[in-house]
Write a protein that holds these residues in place. Structure first.
Motif, PDB file in Angstrom:
ATOM      1  N   GLU A   7       0.833  -1.199   0.000  1.00  0.00           N
ATOM      2  CA  GLU A   7       0.000   0.000   0.000  1.00  0.00           C
ATOM      3  C   GLU A   7       0.871   1.254   0.000  1.00  0.00           C
ATOM      4  O   GLU A   7       1.957   1.271   0.578  1.00  0.00           O
ATOM      5  CB  GLU A   7      -0.893   0.025   1.253  1.00  0.00           C
ATOM      6  N   HIS A   9       0.636   5.419   0.988  1.00  0.00           N
ATOM      7  CA  HIS A   9      -0.121   6.445   1.696  1.00  0.00           C
ATOM      8  C   HIS A   9       0.609   7.780   1.557  1.00  0.00           C
ATOM      9  O   HIS A   9       1.787   7.884   1.929  1.00  0.00           O
ATOM     10  CB  HIS A   9      -0.261   6.093   3.181  1.00  0.00           C
ATOM     11  N   ALA A  35       3.549   0.454   2.934  1.00  0.00           N
ATOM     12  CA  ALA A  35       3.257  -0.686   3.803  1.00  0.00           C
ATOM     13  C   ALA A  35       3.332  -1.979   2.997  1.00  0.00           C
ATOM     14  O   ALA A  35       2.667  -2.101   1.958  1.00  0.00           O
ATOM     15  CB  ALA A  35       1.875  -0.544   4.436  1.00  0.00           C
ATOM     16  N   HIS A  37       2.650  -6.037   3.260  1.00  0.00           N
ATOM     17  CA  HIS A  37       1.965  -7.074   4.032  1.00  0.00           C
ATOM     18  C   HIS A  37       2.494  -8.440   3.598  1.00  0.00           C
ATOM     19  O   HIS A  37       2.501  -8.764   2.400  1.00  0.00           O
ATOM     20  CB  HIS A  37       0.455  -7.003   3.807  1.00  0.00           C
ATOM     21  N   THR A  42       3.144  -6.639   8.893  1.00  0.00           N
ATOM     22  CA  THR A  42       3.151  -5.422   8.088  1.00  0.00           C
ATOM     23  C   THR A  42       4.401  -4.624   8.403  1.00  0.00           C
ATOM     24  O   THR A  42       4.668  -4.299   9.562  1.00  0.00           O
ATOM     25  CB  THR A  42       1.915  -4.548   8.366  1.00  0.00           C
ATOM     26  N   TYR A  44       6.681  -1.085   7.493  1.00  0.00           N
ATOM     27  CA  TYR A  44       6.481   0.273   6.984  1.00  0.00           C
ATOM     28  C   TYR A  44       7.806   0.910   6.576  1.00  0.00           C
ATOM     29  O   TYR A  44       8.830   0.733   7.251  1.00  0.00           O
ATOM     30  CB  TYR A  44       5.810   1.146   8.041  1.00  0.00           C
ATOM     31  N   ALA A 106      10.541  -0.636   3.941  1.00  0.00           N
ATOM     32  CA  ALA A 106       9.381  -1.411   4.395  1.00  0.00           C
ATOM     33  C   ALA A 106       9.705  -2.896   4.410  1.00  0.00           C
ATOM     34  O   ALA A 106       9.274  -3.636   5.313  1.00  0.00           O
ATOM     35  CB  ALA A 106       8.179  -1.125   3.493  1.00  0.00           C
TER      36      ALA A 106
END
Length: 264
Positions: A7, A9, A35, A37, A42, A44, A106
């Motif tokens: 993801e 953000h 992020a 997964h 998870t 970051y 991440a």
């Protein structure tokens, strides 16, 4: 470990105070939080590209595009067991190190969680804490700058780096040294000078600086080597060093004595 979902953000925060360098002024800090997964965990990472192409050609906009359309498709759904393997998957994408580094950060986070060790230990760290320094932007006048330095010292910062530029350098450094004779002091020009300024730059030797960072052009090595031969103050290269090969070349020709390495 399989990278099951990734993801992006886009976040933005107001700075506590404006931050001004020789080339730009910022009042907000945008960034991309990434992020990853994997197997119920998870991790970051932060892509440190800025709002505009001032420090680097990368921006939040370019990084988002490169991550979304190229970096993430290259690794999503893949089984990747090491950072080296991740880097190999991203190698065909030329440039954009900030975008790639955010994704790698991440991955390091989720990898450390999977191995149940701290990220510091996974990276080979041996200390549980380090002394912190701070970079102080160009202020409206010298008294304001002296007050800001006093505040930062009271907060516990052990090293002070001052942004400088033509017209905001020698008298500023002189005033700071007169007020704070014993602080670990550095200057950062963000490529504000040229080799024609050599006689002026030699005056920086008066102030017992730990280093003078990136005085010349953002992609230069040759003129920095000429300048370093003339200065007692160690030159630190930042913008000029984009790869390990850049670092090797800079050291081989004597373009600097210090390299500023930034995660991201």
């Amino acid at each position: 470990m399989r990278l099951e979902a990734i993801e992006l953000h886009h976040v933005e925060m107001d700075l506590v105070e404006p931050f001004e360098t020789s080339g730009w002024r910022e009042t907000t800090r945008p960034c991309i939080i990434i992020a990853i997964h994997s197997e119920g965990l998870t991790g970051y990472g932060e892509c440190v590209a800025g709002a505009g192409p001032w420090y680097s050609y990368e921006t939040v906009g370019t990084a988002w595009h490169v991550l979304k359309d190229f970096c993430i498709p290259a690794v999503l759904g893949q089984d990747i067991s090491s950072a080296e393997e991740l880097q190999a998957r991203l190698k065909p994408i030329r440039g954009h190190p900030m975008a790639k580094a955010g994704l790698e950060a991440a991955f390091w986070d989720v990898l450390a969680q999977a191995q149940n060790v701290s990220l510091a230990k996974l990276l080979g760290g041996t200390k549980d804490r380090i002394e912190s320094g701070i970079s102080i932007g160009i202020q409206k006048d010298i008294p304001t700058l002296l007050s800001v330095i006093e505040q930062r010292r009271a907060q516990g910062y052990k090293r002070i780096k001052l942004k400088v530029k033509p017209g905001w350098d020698i008298e500023v450094l002189r005033a700071v040294r007169q007020r704070f004779s014993d602080i670990a002091l550095m200057a950062d020009a963000n490529a504000a000078y040229t080799i024609a300024d050599l006689p002026h730059l030699k005056q920086f030797d008066k102030f017992n600086l730990l280093m003078l960072e990136q005085p010349l052009d953002y992609d230069d090595l040759i003129d920095h080597a000429i300048l370093q031969q003339e200065l007692k103050t160690p030159i630190c290269l930042d913008e000029s060093i984009k790869t390990p090969e850049d670092a090797r070349k800079a050291l081989d020709i004597g373009a600097c004595k210090i390299i500023n390495i930034k995660p991201g």
